[in-house]
Write an enzyme that holds these catalytic residues in place. Structure first.
Site: not given
Length: 370
Positions: A135, A161, A163, A188, A213, A238, A262, A290
Site C-alpha cells: 500500500s 495499491k 492512495k 484506495d 477501496e 473498508d 480489519k 493493515g
C-alpha cells in the site's frame, strides 16, 4: 484467566518514509500497547488508533480514557474466560472498538499460551502462508511514485495499491497503467469522494483495477450500492465495515463485491472472524487490511489472515521493514522470497517474540494498573 495487572505503554516509532493519505501525512507511528499479566503469563495487544481521529473516530487519547477508566477497572483482579466472553461483557460500551480490540488481542495471546495452541489454530486458520500486497501513499511527483512501484514489484509484491484523493486520481492511474499495463492494481480513496464523482469512477473502469477501496463516506452504504450498480469495477468496503451487522447490510444492499476486514476496527479477532464467515457464506472475497501496525499487531494480522476465506486477494500485511527501521518483535515480520509471510503455528516453530528492549527505547508514556 485471572487478570493480575495491566500496563498501557505509549510508544513512538518513526516511519522510514512519510505515509500520506487523503486525510493526513504520518511521520511516526504513535501507538498504545496493552500488556496483561495473568497467573504467571503475559499477553500483548496493540491498539491501532492514531494520534488524532482522522481515519477512525477513536484516537490514542480516547482509547487511553476507555481503557483506564472503563475497561481495566472491571477486569483487574477478575476472571475473564476468553476473548469471546470479554467482548460479550463489554458490549454495553458503544463503539470504541479499537480500545476493546487492544485488550481482546492480548487475551488471544494469553489463551494461546495457556492452551499451547497458536492463534491460527484457535481461530481455525488453514493457511501456512499469506500473500502480501503493498500500500503506497500519495506522492506529489508521479515519477517518484512510479519508481517506488517499480521497487516493490521487483520485490515480488502480489498487488499494488495507491492512495488517491480529488485532484490526484485518474491521471495518476493513467500514468501507472502506461508504465505498468499488466500489474494487479487497486486504489484506495479513504472516503474522499461523493456520488457527485460518479463519472470519475465510471472512467476508472477503463483501467482494469482489481477494486476501488472505500470511495465514499463510511456511513454511505446506500450510496455505495448506487455507485456499485453504475460501474463495472468492484467496490471494496473498508471503513464502512465496523461490525458483523454493517457487513451484513452491505452485502444485502449490494454495496460492494469485496470486503477488507480489519479485525481491530471491528472490535477484535472474534468479531472479525464472524465477518469472515459471513462473507465466505455469501461468496464475497475478503482480504486483511493493515493500519501501519507495529510488530505485535502485524503478527496478529498474519494469524488472522490464515482463515480459509483469505485465499484470493493479497493483504496489506507487508514486511515490517516497509515501514520501520526497527520494530518491536524479534524477529521483525518479514516476507519470503515468494513475497508471502509464514503464519506462526505449532508445527513450523515460528514465533514473533516481543522485543521489550525495543519497546523500552520507544516508550514515551507508561501507565500501570495492579
Amino acid at each position: 484467566m485471572r487478570i493480575d495487572r495491566v500496563d498501557i505503554i505509549r510508544v513512538w516509532n518513526p516511519f522510514v518514509h512519510p505515509f500520506r493519505t487523503s486525510f493526513t501525512s504520518f511521520e511516526n507511528r504513535d501507538a498504545l500497547l496493552v500488556k496483561i499479566y495473568s497467573e504467571g503469563l503475559v499477553g500483548w495487544g496493540e491498539c491501532k488508533a492514531f494520534y488524532g481521529p482522522f481515519y477512525n473516530p477513536e484516537d490514542n487519547g480516547t482509547v487511553l480514557h476507555i481503557l483506564r477508566n472503563m475497561i481495566i477497572p472491571k477486569i483487574l483482579h477478575q476472571e475473564v474466560a476468553g476473548p469471546k466472553e470479554f467482548m460479550e461483557q463489554f458490549a454495553y460500551i458503544k463503539g470504541n472498538r479499537l480500545a476493546k480490540a487492544a485488550v481482546e488481542n492480548a487475551l488471544w495471546e494469553l489463551l494461546s499460551q495457556r492452551t499451547g495452541k497458536s492463534i491460527k489454530t484457535l481461530l481455525g486458520g488453514t493457511q501456512k502462508e499469506i500473500k502480501v500486497g503493498v500500500s503506497l501513499g500519495i506522492e506529489d511527483n508521479i515519477n517518484d511514485l512510479l519508481r517506488i512501484i517499480d521497487k516493490y514489484l521487483a520485490l515480488g509484491y502480489h498487488r499494488t495499491k495507491i492512495k488517491i484523493h480529488p485532484g490526484q486520481d485518474i491521471e495518476v492511474i493513467k500514468a501507472i497503467r502506461k508504465e505498468f499495463p499488466d500489474i494487479t492494481l487497486t486504489v484506495d480513496a479513504n472516503s474522499a469522494y461523493t456520488l457527485k464523482d460518479i463519472d470519475l469512477f465510471k472512467a476508472m473502469d477503463e483501467y482494469h483495477l482489481q477494486y476501488i477501496e472505500q470511495p465514499l463516506g463510511e456511513e454511505d452504504i446506500v450510496e455505495h450500492s448506487i455507485l456499485q450498480k453504475a460501474i463495472e469495477t468492484p467496490i471494496c468496503l473498508d471503513e464502512s465495515i465496523v461490525s458483523y451487522d454493517a457487513a451484513k447490510a452491505a452485502i444485502r444492499l449490494g454495496s460492494c463485491k469485496v470486503i477488507n476486514i480489519k479485525s481491530s476496527r471491528c472490535g477484535g479477532m472474534y468479531e472479525g472472524k464472524r465477518i469472515h464467515d459471513l462473507c465466505l457464506e455469501n461468496h464475497i472475497p475478503v482480504w486483511c487490511g493493515g493500519m501501519t501496525e507495529l510488530g505485535i499487531g502485524r503478527a496478529q494480522n498474519v494469524s488472522f489472515a490464515s482463515l480459509p476465506g483469505f485465499t484470493e486477494l493479497a493483504h496489506d500485511v507487508a514486511a515490517a521493514s516497509r515501514y520501520f527501521k526497527r520494530d518491536i518483535t524479534d524477529p521483525m515480520v518479514d516476507i519470503t522470497d515468494r513475497c508471502t509471510i509464514i503464519v506462526p503455528d505449532e508445527e513450523n516453530g515460528i514465533r514473533y517474540n516481543v522485543d521489550e528492549k525495543a519497546i523500552d527505547d520507544m516508550t514515551v508514556g507508561h501507565w500501570i494498573f495492579r
